[in-house]
Design a protein around this motif. Sequence first.
Motif, PDB file in Angstrom:
ATOM      1  N   ILE A   8       0.841  -1.206   0.000  1.00 11.84           N
ATOM      2  CA  ILE A   8       0.000   0.000   0.000  1.00 11.84           C
ATOM      3  C   ILE A   8       0.869   1.246   0.000  1.00 11.84           C
ATOM      4  CG2 ILE A   8      -1.613   1.325   1.431  1.00 11.84           C
ATOM      5  CD1 ILE A   8      -2.860  -1.493   2.141  1.00 11.84           C
ATOM      6  N   LEU A   9       1.923   1.274   0.794  1.00 16.70           N
ATOM      7  CA  LEU A   9       2.840   2.424   0.783  1.00 16.70           C
ATOM      8  C   LEU A   9       3.527   2.566  -0.570  1.00 16.70           C
ATOM      9  CD1 LEU A   9       4.442   2.240   4.331  1.00 16.70           C
ATOM     10  CD2 LEU A   9       2.993   4.065   3.424  1.00 16.70           C
ATOM     11  N   ASP A  10       3.923   1.454  -1.160  1.00 22.64           N
ATOM     12  CA  ASP A  10       4.556   1.498  -2.488  1.00 22.64           C
ATOM     13  C   ASP A  10       3.595   2.059  -3.528  1.00 22.64           C
ATOM     14  OD1 ASP A  10       6.901   0.476  -1.452  1.00 22.64           O
ATOM     15  OD2 ASP A  10       6.536  -1.574  -2.162  1.00 22.64           O
ATOM     16  N   VAL A  11       2.341   1.637  -3.473  1.00 15.62           N
ATOM     17  CA  VAL A  11       1.323   2.148  -4.406  1.00 15.62           C
ATOM     18  C   VAL A  11       1.168   3.652  -4.219  1.00 15.62           C
ATOM     19  CG1 VAL A  11      -1.166   2.170  -4.875  1.00 15.62           C
ATOM     20  CG2 VAL A  11       0.051  -0.010  -4.711  1.00 15.62           C
ATOM     21  N   MET A  12       1.144   4.097  -2.973  1.00 16.14           N
ATOM     22  CA  MET A  12       0.968   5.526  -2.705  1.00 16.14           C
ATOM     23  C   MET A  12       2.166   6.347  -3.174  1.00 16.14           C
ATOM     24  SD  MET A  12      -0.994   5.597   0.910  1.00 16.14           S
ATOM     25  CE  MET A  12      -1.129   7.392   0.790  1.00 16.14           C
ATOM     26  N   LYS A  13       3.355   5.770  -3.105  1.00 17.32           N
ATOM     27  CA  LYS A  13       4.561   6.490  -3.530  1.00 17.32           C
ATOM     28  C   LYS A  13       4.649   6.598  -5.051  1.00 17.32           C
ATOM     29  CE  LYS A  13       7.250   5.202   0.495  1.00 17.32           C
ATOM     30  NZ  LYS A  13       8.312   4.333   1.025  1.00 17.32           N
ATOM     31  N   ASN A  14       3.928   5.735  -5.751  1.00 19.38           N
ATOM     32  CA  ASN A  14       3.964   5.700  -7.209  1.00 19.38           C
ATOM     33  C   ASN A  14       2.950   6.695  -7.763  1.00 19.38           C
ATOM     34  OD1 ASN A  14       4.383   5.027  -9.841  1.00 19.38           O
ATOM     35  ND2 ASN A  14       3.331   3.066  -9.733  1.00 19.38           N
ATOM     36  N   GLY A  15       3.413   7.812  -8.261  1.00 14.29           N
ATOM     37  CA  GLY A  15       2.526   8.828  -8.826  1.00 14.29           C
ATOM     38  C   GLY A  15       2.442  10.047  -7.936  1.00 14.29           C
ATOM     39  N   TYR A  16       1.838  11.074  -8.471  1.00 15.97           N
ATOM     40  CA  TYR A  16       1.784  12.349  -7.766  1.00 15.97           C
ATOM     41  C   TYR A  16       0.386  12.734  -7.327  1.00 15.97           C
ATOM     42  CZ  TYR A  16       6.465  12.737  -9.630  1.00 15.97           C
ATOM     43  OH  TYR A  16       7.771  12.497  -9.922  1.00 15.97           O
ATOM     44  N   THR A  17      -0.569  11.842  -7.478  1.00 16.12           N
ATOM     45  CA  THR A  17      -1.944  12.195  -7.124  1.00 16.12           C
ATOM     46  C   THR A  17      -2.263  11.735  -5.715  1.00 16.12           C
ATOM     47  OG1 THR A  17      -2.820  10.116  -7.992  1.00 16.12           O
ATOM     48  CG2 THR A  17      -2.688  11.974  -9.529  1.00 16.12           C
ATOM     49  N   HIS A  18      -3.255  12.348  -5.134  1.00 16.43           N
ATOM     50  CA  HIS A  18      -3.787  11.916  -3.848  1.00 16.43           C
ATOM     51  C   HIS A  18      -4.833  10.854  -4.154  1.00 16.43           C
ATOM     52  CE1 HIS A  18      -2.659  16.211  -2.686  1.00 16.43           C
ATOM     53  NE2 HIS A  18      -1.744  15.408  -2.163  1.00 16.43           N
ATOM     54  N   LYS A  19      -4.501   9.614  -3.874  1.00 14.89           N
ATOM     55  CA  LYS A  19      -5.358   8.491  -4.246  1.00 14.89           C
ATOM     56  C   LYS A  19      -6.434   8.232  -3.195  1.00 14.89           C
ATOM     57  CE  LYS A  19      -1.714   6.071  -6.782  1.00 14.89           C
ATOM     58  NZ  LYS A  19      -0.642   7.017  -6.753  1.00 14.89           N
ATOM     59  N   CYS A  20      -7.595   7.775  -3.648  1.00 10.84           N
ATOM     60  CA  CYS A  20      -8.635   7.319  -2.726  1.00 10.84           C
ATOM     61  C   CYS A  20      -8.397   5.831  -2.451  1.00 10.84           C
ATOM     62  CB  CYS A  20     -10.027   7.573  -3.297  1.00 10.84           C
ATOM     63  SG  CYS A  20     -10.439   6.599  -4.755  1.00 10.84           S
ATOM     64  N   ALA A  21      -9.080   5.290  -1.468  1.00 11.38           N
ATOM     65  CA  ALA A  21      -8.883   3.889  -1.076  1.00 11.38           C
ATOM     66  C   ALA A  21      -9.144   2.948  -2.243  1.00 11.38           C
ATOM     67  CB  ALA A  21      -9.783   3.549   0.105  1.00 11.38           C
ATOM     68  N   GLU A  22     -10.147   3.232  -3.055  1.00 11.78           N
ATOM     69  CA  GLU A  22     -10.458   2.349  -4.181  1.00 11.78           C
ATOM     70  C   GLU A  22      -9.321   2.344  -5.209  1.00 11.78           C
ATOM     71  OE1 GLU A  22     -13.866   1.495  -7.529  1.00 11.78           O
ATOM     72  OE2 GLU A  22     -14.407   2.607  -5.734  1.00 11.78           O
ATOM     73  N   ASP A  23      -8.733   3.508  -5.491  1.00 15.67           N
ATOM     74  CA  ASP A  23      -7.589   3.574  -6.411  1.00 15.67           C
ATOM     75  C   ASP A  23      -6.416   2.760  -5.873  1.00 15.67           C
ATOM     76  OD1 ASP A  23      -9.021   5.332  -8.041  1.00 15.67           O
ATOM     77  OD2 ASP A  23      -8.097   7.117  -7.159  1.00 15.67           O
ATOM     78  N   ILE A  24      -6.173   2.891  -4.576  1.00 11.55           N
ATOM     79  CA  ILE A  24      -5.087   2.149  -3.942  1.00 11.55           C
ATOM     80  C   ILE A  24      -5.368   0.653  -4.020  1.00 11.55           C
ATOM     81  CG2 ILE A  24      -3.897   1.726  -1.742  1.00 11.55           C
ATOM     82  CD1 ILE A  24      -4.501   4.784  -1.153  1.00 11.55           C
ATOM     83  N   TYR A  25      -6.598   0.270  -3.732  1.00 10.94           N
ATOM     84  CA  TYR A  25      -6.996  -1.137  -3.791  1.00 10.94           C
ATOM     85  C   TYR A  25      -6.798  -1.708  -5.194  1.00 10.94           C
ATOM     86  CZ  TYR A  25     -10.189  -5.088  -4.249  1.00 10.94           C
ATOM     87  OH  TYR A  25     -10.739  -6.312  -4.540  1.00 10.94           O
ATOM     88  N   MET A  26      -7.247  -1.002  -6.209  1.00 10.91           N
ATOM     89  CA  MET A  26      -7.141  -1.504  -7.584  1.00 10.91           C
ATOM     90  C   MET A  26      -5.677  -1.671  -7.997  1.00 10.91           C
ATOM     91  SD  MET A  26     -10.203  -2.074  -8.400  1.00 10.91           S
ATOM     92  CE  MET A  26     -10.096  -2.414 -10.130  1.00 10.91           C
ATOM     93  N   ALA A  27      -4.823  -0.730  -7.627  1.00  9.88           N
ATOM     94  CA  ALA A  27      -3.399  -0.841  -7.956  1.00  9.88           C
ATOM     95  C   ALA A  27      -2.736  -1.971  -7.165  1.00  9.88           C
ATOM     96  CB  ALA A  27      -2.695   0.488  -7.669  1.00  9.88           C
TER      97      ALA A  27
END
Length: 72
Positions: A8-27
């Motif tokens: 989850i931290l790796d997904v959040m570090k990838n990209g410059y957008t503020h992701k919602c939980a669903e975006d994080i889940y899908m990635a």
Amino acid sequence: MTKQRKLILDVMKNGYTHKCAEDIYMAAKQKMPAIVMATVYNNLNHLCSAGEIKRIKIPGEPDRFDITTKSH
């Protein structure tokens, strides 16, 4: 740190957008197909409580999460 939390931290570090939980889940699901949405929510809540990420509340929108905890 659990494999799921690290992912989850790796997904959040990838990209410059503020992701919602669903975006994080899908990635995350692309890299760990067995992960479930509850795991993502539980880990996001833990990471917020620990001060490792920041929750951004937007009225009428899903919460978004930021890896940068300092004001910017």
